[in-house]
Design a protein around this motif. Structure first.
Motif, PDB file in Angstrom:
ATOM      1  N   ASP A 100       0.848  -1.185   0.000  1.00  0.00           N
ATOM      2  CA  ASP A 100       0.000   0.000   0.000  1.00  0.00           C
ATOM      3  C   ASP A 100       0.886   1.238   0.000  1.00  0.00           C
ATOM      4  N   ASN A 101       1.109   1.785  -1.199  1.00  0.00           N
ATOM      5  CA  ASN A 101       1.934   2.979  -1.333  1.00  0.00           C
ATOM      6  C   ASN A 101       1.109   4.220  -1.623  1.00  0.00           C
ATOM      7  N   TYR A 102      -0.168   4.197  -1.252  1.00  0.00           N
ATOM      8  CA  TYR A 102      -0.984   5.393  -1.412  1.00  0.00           C
ATOM      9  C   TYR A 102      -0.645   6.361  -0.276  1.00  0.00           C
ATOM     10  N   GLU A 103       0.038   7.440  -0.613  1.00  0.00           N
ATOM     11  CA  GLU A 103       0.509   8.418   0.368  1.00  0.00           C
ATOM     12  C   GLU A 103       1.261   7.724   1.503  1.00  0.00           C
ATOM     13  N   ASN A 104       2.077   6.749   1.132  1.00  0.00           N
ATOM     14  CA  ASN A 104       2.857   5.974   2.099  1.00  0.00           C
ATOM     15  C   ASN A 104       4.231   5.662   1.499  1.00  0.00           C
ATOM     16  N   PRO A 105       5.205   6.579   1.646  1.00  0.00           N
ATOM     17  CA  PRO A 105       6.523   6.350   1.043  1.00  0.00           C
ATOM     18  C   PRO A 105       7.296   5.232   1.730  1.00  0.00           C
ATOM     19  N   THR A 106       8.165   4.599   0.948  1.00  0.00           N
ATOM     20  CA  THR A 106       9.080   3.579   1.453  1.00  0.00           C
ATOM     21  C   THR A 106      10.317   3.637   0.562  1.00  0.00           C
ATOM     22  N   TYR A 107      11.268   2.712   0.731  1.00  0.00           N
ATOM     23  CA  TYR A 107      12.424   2.739  -0.166  1.00  0.00           C
ATOM     24  C   TYR A 107      11.956   2.377  -1.577  1.00  0.00           C
ATOM     25  N   PRO A 108      12.472   3.091  -2.605  1.00  0.00           N
ATOM     26  CA  PRO A 108      11.905   3.011  -3.960  1.00  0.00           C
ATOM     27  C   PRO A 108      11.860   1.595  -4.535  1.00  0.00           C
ATOM     28  N   GLU A 109      12.923   0.809  -4.322  1.00  0.00           N
ATOM     29  CA  GLU A 109      12.950  -0.533  -4.904  1.00  0.00           C
ATOM     30  C   GLU A 109      12.165  -1.539  -4.062  1.00  0.00           C
ATOM     31  N   GLY A 110      11.334  -1.030  -3.137  1.00  0.00           N
ATOM     32  CA  GLY A 110      10.464  -1.894  -2.349  1.00  0.00           C
ATOM     33  C   GLY A 110       9.018  -1.465  -2.409  1.00  0.00           C
ATOM     34  N   GLN A 111       8.695  -0.501  -3.281  1.00  0.00           N
ATOM     35  CA  GLN A 111       7.313  -0.026  -3.332  1.00  0.00           C
ATOM     36  C   GLN A 111       6.513  -0.856  -4.330  1.00  0.00           C
ATOM     37  N   ALA A 112       5.204  -0.630  -4.348  1.00  0.00           N
ATOM     38  CA  ALA A 112       4.314  -1.377  -5.237  1.00  0.00           C
ATOM     39  C   ALA A 112       4.786  -1.280  -6.682  1.00  0.00           C
ATOM     40  N   GLY A 113       4.840  -2.435  -7.356  1.00  0.00           N
ATOM     41  CA  GLY A 113       5.247  -2.470  -8.750  1.00  0.00           C
ATOM     42  C   GLY A 113       6.733  -2.575  -8.975  1.00  0.00           C
ATOM     43  N   SER A 114       7.517  -2.570  -7.914  1.00  0.00           N
ATOM     44  CA  SER A 114       8.963  -2.721  -8.070  1.00  0.00           C
ATOM     45  C   SER A 114       9.325  -4.189  -8.273  1.00  0.00           C
ATOM     46  N   VAL A 115      10.464  -4.435  -8.903  1.00  0.00           N
ATOM     47  CA  VAL A 115      11.111  -5.737  -8.766  1.00  0.00           C
ATOM     48  C   VAL A 115      11.915  -5.632  -7.481  1.00  0.00           C
ATOM     49  N   TYR A 116      11.523  -6.385  -6.480  1.00  0.00           N
ATOM     50  CA  TYR A 116      11.992  -6.145  -5.126  1.00  0.00           C
ATOM     51  C   TYR A 116      13.519  -6.145  -5.034  1.00  0.00           C
ATOM     52  N   LYS A 117      14.046  -5.051  -4.474  1.00  0.00           N
ATOM     53  CA  LYS A 117      15.474  -4.836  -4.252  1.00  0.00           C
ATOM     54  C   LYS A 117      16.292  -4.705  -5.541  1.00  0.00           C
ATOM     55  N   GLN A 118      15.598  -4.509  -6.690  1.00  0.00           N
ATOM     56  CA  GLN A 118      16.336  -4.339  -7.938  1.00  0.00           C
ATOM     57  C   GLN A 118      16.007  -3.039  -8.666  1.00  0.00           C
ATOM     58  N   THR A 119      14.731  -2.709  -8.791  1.00  0.00           N
ATOM     59  CA  THR A 119      14.375  -1.460  -9.468  1.00  0.00           C
ATOM     60  C   THR A 119      13.021  -0.957  -8.974  1.00  0.00           C
ATOM     61  N   PRO A 120      12.877   0.357  -8.803  1.00  0.00           N
ATOM     62  CA  PRO A 120      11.544   0.905  -8.540  1.00  0.00           C
ATOM     63  C   PRO A 120      10.730   0.939  -9.827  1.00  0.00           C
ATOM     64  N   PRO A 121       9.408   1.114  -9.707  1.00  0.00           N
ATOM     65  CA  PRO A 121       8.603   1.362 -10.906  1.00  0.00           C
ATOM     66  C   PRO A 121       8.884   2.757 -11.438  1.00  0.00           C
ATOM     67  N   MET A 122       8.478   2.992 -12.676  1.00  0.00           N
ATOM     68  CA  MET A 122       8.672   4.322 -13.253  1.00  0.00           C
ATOM     69  C   MET A 122       7.782   5.357 -12.587  1.00  0.00           C
ATOM     70  N   VAL A 123       6.580   4.934 -12.149  1.00  0.00           N
ATOM     71  CA  VAL A 123       5.639   5.841 -11.488  1.00  0.00           C
ATOM     72  C   VAL A 123       4.899   5.082 -10.393  1.00  0.00           C
ATOM     73  N   ASN A 124       4.228   5.837  -9.521  1.00  0.00           N
ATOM     74  CA  ASN A 124       3.355   5.268  -8.493  1.00  0.00           C
ATOM     75  C   ASN A 124       1.915   5.408  -8.972  1.00  0.00           C
ATOM     76  N   ALA A 125       1.255   4.281  -9.293  1.00  0.00           N
ATOM     77  CA  ALA A 125      -0.107   4.299  -9.843  1.00  0.00           C
ATOM     78  C   ALA A 125      -1.119   3.714  -8.859  1.00  0.00           C
ATOM     79  N   MET A 126      -0.843   3.837  -7.559  1.00  0.00           N
ATOM     80  CA  MET A 126      -1.694   3.234  -6.528  1.00  0.00           C
ATOM     81  C   MET A 126      -3.076   3.874  -6.454  1.00  0.00           C
ATOM     82  N   ARG A 127      -4.073   3.022  -6.191  1.00  0.00           N
ATOM     83  CA  ARG A 127      -5.395   3.493  -5.800  1.00  0.00           C
ATOM     84  C   ARG A 127      -5.487   3.490  -4.272  1.00  0.00           C
ATOM     85  N   LYS A 128      -6.517   4.154  -3.748  1.00  0.00           N
ATOM     86  CA  LYS A 128      -6.677   4.286  -2.305  1.00  0.00           C
ATOM     87  C   LYS A 128      -6.874   2.924  -1.641  1.00  0.00           C
ATOM     88  N   PRO A 129      -6.479   2.779  -0.380  1.00  0.00           N
ATOM     89  CA  PRO A 129      -6.748   1.539   0.351  1.00  0.00           C
ATOM     90  C   PRO A 129      -8.232   1.189   0.289  1.00  0.00           C
TER      91      PRO A 129
END
Length: 270
Positions: free
Chosen positions: A131-160
């Motif tokens: 849940d990355n809706y207004e909830n920052p974390t380390y970039p390569e661990g946010q929704a849509g990332s390949v975990y610990k390798q790359t962040p997504p290009m954008v944050n496209a989260m919908r509300k919880p």
């Protein structure tokens, strides 16, 4: 100059078309592959509906297609993250994966402690669910990332509480007969219709505690969903196994539709 160009270029194109030889105009280039007709797939009545060639892993009824399904509750057509990983009984190679997920409400926690799960290709390579809706974390661990390798290009989260859609296009890593890596895995991720990752080349698996590495586990592996202690919801999960177009190599040809004669392309330069 601009006005002159706009007038002259179309006129010149028309003149050239008039002087093209009729025989040339009737000549078609046939490429160096004789392709088979692609199979017909019914795409389904809606964007979310499984295509006719899909393997449905969860349709809202039960988790019989999964190992450990008895420990993940199903209610009103929705599966809730339960105890331990949920792992598909069937294994897949190159594939298209569709799943829908929703972060829990009421909202609890922050960073990695808020709506955390993950979807694993071949049971080893994680696309993060969080849940990355207004909830920052380390970039390569946010929704849509390949975990610990790359962040997504954008944050496209919908509300919880709202539903998110992942469409994941997966290409397996390739190994030689000695289990040495020949070609890395690639992944493309679309989140809620927004492209997040475009044919990203993975550096290996996706652990938290060490660098990524490749291990040859064979040409196929399961789909897995992670239990991370948060009641993330899931629905409408299906997979399409992907196969390249089928064809036979041939010599490139020139087909004269006037005479119906087909000649090798090399005849043009000889």
């Amino acid at each position: 100059m601009m006005k002159f160009t706009k007038l002259v270029v179309p006129a010149l194109s028309l003149v050239l078309c008039l002087f093209v030889s009729p025989s040339v105009a009737q000549t078609e280039f046939l490429p160096g592959m004789a392709w088979q007709e692609p199979p017909v797939v019914d795409p389904g009545a809606t964007y979310e509906a499984p295509p006719s060639d899909a393997v449905v892993l969860f349709d809202g009824k039960d988790l019989s297609a999964w190992e450990n399904g008895e420990n993940w509750p199903v209610k009103d057509g929705v599966a809730y993250s339960g105890k331990n990983y949920l792992t598909s009984k069937q294994t897949f190679g190159d594939c298209q994966l569709h799943l829908e997920w929703s972060a829990p409400v009421p909202v609890e926690g922050e960073g990695q402690g808020r709506g955390n799960s993950g979807v694993f290709l071949m049971g080893r390579y994680e696309v993060q669910i969080l849940d990355n809706y207004e909830n920052p974390t380390y970039p390569e661990g946010q929704a849509g990332s390949v975990y610990k390798q790359t962040p997504p290009m954008v944050n496209a989260m919908r509300k919880p509480g709202e539903w998110n859609t992942y469409d994941i296009f997966w290409t397996c890593p390739r190994f030689n007969a000695s289990s040495q890596l020949v070609e890395p895995a690639y992944v493309t991720v679309v989140h809620n219709g927004v492209l997040l990752l475009n044919h990203f080349a993975l550096r290996g698996d996706t652990p938290w505690h060490r660098p990524p590495q490749y291990v040859d586990i064979g040409p196929k592996g399961p789909i897995a969903l992670q239990d991370h202690g948060n009641p993330v919801r899931f629905r409408n999960i299906w997979v399409r196994e992907l196969s390249p177009p089928v064809g036979e190599p041939r010599e490139p040809l020139l087909w004269d539709h006037g005479s119906d004669e087909k000649k090798p392309l090399r005849a043009l330069v000889e």
